[in-house]
Design a protein around this motif. Structure first.
Motif, PDB file in Angstrom:
ATOM      1  N   LYS A  11       0.836  -1.213   0.000  1.00 15.84           N
ATOM      2  CA  LYS A  11       0.000   0.000   0.000  1.00 15.84           C
ATOM      3  C   LYS A  11       0.864   1.254   0.000  1.00 15.84           C
ATOM      4  O   LYS A  11       0.571   2.228  -0.714  1.00 15.84           O
ATOM      5  CB  LYS A  11      -0.934   0.014   1.202  1.00 15.84           C
ATOM      6  CG  LYS A  11      -1.914   1.184   1.156  1.00 15.84           C
ATOM      7  CD  LYS A  11      -2.899   1.152   2.306  1.00 15.84           C
ATOM      8  CE  LYS A  11      -4.008   2.171   2.114  1.00 15.84           C
ATOM      9  NZ  LYS A  11      -3.536   3.508   1.711  1.00 15.84           N
ATOM     10  N   GLU A  12       1.921   1.258   0.789  1.00 12.69           N
ATOM     11  CA  GLU A  12       2.807   2.418   0.832  1.00 12.69           C
ATOM     12  C   GLU A  12       3.404   2.699  -0.549  1.00 12.69           C
ATOM     13  O   GLU A  12       3.430   3.845  -1.011  1.00 12.69           O
ATOM     14  CB  GLU A  12       3.922   2.176   1.849  1.00 12.69           C
ATOM     15  CG  GLU A  12       4.870   3.350   2.018  1.00 12.69           C
ATOM     16  CD  GLU A  12       5.948   3.096   3.051  1.00 12.69           C
ATOM     17  OE1 GLU A  12       6.784   3.988   3.277  1.00 12.69           O
ATOM     18  OE2 GLU A  12       5.962   1.990   3.641  1.00 12.69           O
ATOM     19  N   ALA A  47       2.169   1.581  -3.452  1.00 13.34           N
ATOM     20  CA  ALA A  47       1.085   1.901  -4.382  1.00 13.34           C
ATOM     21  C   ALA A  47       0.656   3.355  -4.247  1.00 13.34           C
ATOM     22  O   ALA A  47       0.404   4.041  -5.247  1.00 13.34           O
ATOM     23  CB  ALA A  47      -0.101   0.977  -4.136  1.00 13.34           C
ATOM     24  N   ASP A  48       0.570   3.840  -3.024  1.00 10.93           N
ATOM     25  CA  ASP A  48       0.174   5.232  -2.798  1.00 10.93           C
ATOM     26  C   ASP A  48       1.196   6.193  -3.403  1.00 10.93           C
ATOM     27  O   ASP A  48       0.834   7.230  -3.980  1.00 10.93           O
ATOM     28  CB  ASP A  48       0.028   5.501  -1.303  1.00 10.93           C
ATOM     29  CG  ASP A  48      -1.204   4.835  -0.702  1.00 10.93           C
ATOM     30  OD1 ASP A  48      -2.070   4.381  -1.478  1.00 10.93           O
ATOM     31  OD2 ASP A  48      -1.287   4.766   0.540  1.00 10.93           O
ATOM     32  N   THR A  84       0.718   6.166  -7.168  1.00 11.02           N
ATOM     33  CA  THR A  84      -0.509   6.891  -7.523  1.00 11.02           C
ATOM     34  C   THR A  84      -0.282   8.396  -7.434  1.00 11.02           C
ATOM     35  O   THR A  84      -0.713   9.162  -8.311  1.00 11.02           O
ATOM     36  CB  THR A  84      -1.661   6.471  -6.598  1.00 11.02           C
ATOM     37  OG1 THR A  84      -1.903   5.062  -6.754  1.00 11.02           O
ATOM     38  CG2 THR A  84      -2.944   7.225  -6.932  1.00 11.02           C
ATOM     39  N   PRO A  87      -1.240   4.987 -11.014  1.00  9.53           N
ATOM     40  CA  PRO A  87      -1.922   4.066 -10.097  1.00  9.53           C
ATOM     41  C   PRO A  87      -1.727   2.615 -10.541  1.00  9.53           C
ATOM     42  O   PRO A  87      -2.030   2.278 -11.700  1.00  9.53           O
ATOM     43  CB  PRO A  87      -3.398   4.490 -10.199  1.00  9.53           C
ATOM     44  CG  PRO A  87      -3.501   5.208 -11.513  1.00  9.53           C
ATOM     45  CD  PRO A  87      -2.174   5.845 -11.767  1.00  9.53           C
ATOM     46  N   ARG A 106      -2.291  -1.111 -11.489  1.00  7.72           N
ATOM     47  CA  ARG A 106      -3.534  -1.738 -11.953  1.00  7.72           C
ATOM     48  C   ARG A 106      -3.290  -3.207 -12.267  1.00  7.72           C
ATOM     49  O   ARG A 106      -2.370  -3.559 -13.003  1.00  7.72           O
ATOM     50  CB  ARG A 106      -4.040  -1.008 -13.194  1.00  7.72           C
ATOM     51  CG  ARG A 106      -5.396  -1.510 -13.711  1.00  7.72           C
ATOM     52  CD  ARG A 106      -5.814  -0.685 -14.921  1.00  7.72           C
ATOM     53  NE  ARG A 106      -6.996  -1.229 -15.585  1.00  7.72           N
ATOM     54  CZ  ARG A 106      -7.353  -0.925 -16.823  1.00  7.72           C
ATOM     55  NH1 ARG A 106      -6.624  -0.067 -17.524  1.00  7.72           N
ATOM     56  NH2 ARG A 106      -8.428  -1.460 -17.360  1.00  7.72           N
ATOM     57  N   LYS A 145      -8.025  -2.413  -0.883  1.00  7.89           N
ATOM     58  CA  LYS A 145      -7.540  -1.915   0.408  1.00  7.89           C
ATOM     59  C   LYS A 145      -6.089  -1.454   0.333  1.00  7.89           C
ATOM     60  O   LYS A 145      -5.636  -0.682   1.180  1.00  7.89           O
ATOM     61  CB  LYS A 145      -7.671  -3.008   1.465  1.00  7.89           C
ATOM     62  CG  LYS A 145      -9.099  -3.321   1.858  1.00  7.89           C
ATOM     63  CD  LYS A 145      -9.139  -4.395   2.937  1.00  7.89           C
ATOM     64  CE  LYS A 145     -10.570  -4.684   3.382  1.00  7.89           C
ATOM     65  NZ  LYS A 145     -10.630  -5.748   4.421  1.00  7.89           N
ATOM     66  N   SER A 146      -5.364  -1.935  -0.674  1.00  5.42           N
ATOM     67  CA  SER A 146      -3.943  -1.595  -0.803  1.00  5.42           C
ATOM     68  C   SER A 146      -3.684  -0.509  -1.840  1.00  5.42           C
ATOM     69  O   SER A 146      -2.538  -0.258  -2.213  1.00  5.42           O
ATOM     70  CB  SER A 146      -3.140  -2.857  -1.167  1.00  5.42           C
ATOM     71  OG  SER A 146      -3.243  -3.818  -0.139  1.00  5.42           O
ATOM     72  N   GLY A 147      -4.745   0.116  -2.341  1.00  3.70           N
ATOM     73  CA  GLY A 147      -4.573   1.206  -3.299  1.00  3.70           C
ATOM     74  C   GLY A 147      -4.259   0.742  -4.707  1.00  3.70           C
ATOM     75  O   GLY A 147      -3.700   1.498  -5.508  1.00  3.70           O
TER      76      GLY A 147
END
Length: 283
Positions: free
Chosen positions: A20-21, A23-24, A27, A32, A34, A59-61
């Protein structure tokens, strides 16, 4: 005395947080991550797994597109979908979910996935690079076996690891990953003579045969570390592994089903997708 539980939940949570870190950050930089999952089945357990991937990705972006072609999809339709996604610059990871319609070859179709987007290591080119110890995405379930053993500080160098199952999805790639960690690896399968005699010699036993309850207490020496990769549908709608419950009274440590290899597999797929997105933005 019952075996120590080698849960995968803590490791999976850590891997998801890391994904997530990253991915954010991607983004925020305009890319982002995909993931696209191509589905051509109405198998209930398979569809449940795809939903779990999509839920974890959100949930993980990570954007997750489920491309449902239907259980009656033709080989040409599946191939066309994979080729289109591989050529789409906005897609960074592509998964071909199994089972496939009758007459469709997973290895042949997966060969159309761009290796840079092959986040579940299904393309034969990815498997070949894995065997040659070259950079490639490993099949996530096989990688999860090793990651889980590492997390629980189970030593591998010099240990005898017996893998039950020779699929290119789990058994064979897991054997390559374990060999790369200096384990001594034996691979057993449906034509192995005296399977219990082989598995009782293991320091670490990895069971990925896809047969509920295949490994019983008689297959396991006291104190053996057992990794159960099986996810077989149970009569109550839940999941059971390839290892019978009685093994917990003999083994030194055992992964639960569910809650062992499964959540780590999903978390690794997310990490692979983010890594693919980071790489593809630079090429």
């Amino acid at each position: 005395m019952s075996a120590i539980s080698l849960s995968g939940k803590e490791l999976a949570a850590s891997l998801r947080a890391r994904a997530k870190e990253a991915a954010d950050a991607l983004t925020a930089a305009g890319t982002p991550p995909r993931l696209a999952v191509v589905v051509a089945t109405d198998d209930g357990s398979s569809l449940w797994y795809v939903r779990s991937i999509a839920k974890a990705a959100a949930k993980s972006g990570i954007v997750c597109d489920v491309v449902d072609l239907g259980a009656d999809a033709t080989v040409a339709e599946i191939r066309r979908a994979l080729e289109t996604l591989s050529a789409d610059d906005t897609v960074h990871g592509v998964i071909l979910q199994t089972p496939l319609p009758e007459g469709a070859s997973a290895a042949d179709l997966a060969g159309t996935i761009d290796p840079a987007k092959d986040v579940d290591g299904a393309n034969p080119a990815s498997l070949g690079r894995l065997a040659a110890r070259l950079p490639a995405f490993a099949p996530a379930t096989a990688e999860a076996v090793v990651a889980l053993l590492d997390h629980h500080e189970v030593p591998l160098p010099g240990r005898h690891v017996v893998v039950v199952g020779r699929s290119t999805v789990v058994g064979v790639p897991a054997a390559h990953l374990l060999l790369a960690r200096d384990a001594t690896v034996s691979v057993c399968h449906s034509r192995t003579a005296d399977l219990p005699g082989m598995t009782r010699r293991a320091d670490v036993l990895v069971v990925a045969a896809g047969r509920a309850g295949l490994v019983t207490a008689g297959h396991v020496a006291p104190g053996t570390v057992v990794v159960d990769v099986g996810t077989n549908p149970a009569g109550d709608g839940g999941l059971v592994g390839d290892v019978a419950p009685e093994v917990s009274e003999v083994a030194g440590a055992l992964t639960p089903v569910p809650g062992g290899v499964g959540p780590v597999t999903t978390a690794l797929l997310l990490g692979h997708t983010v890594a693919a997105a980071a790489h593809l933005t630079q090429r």
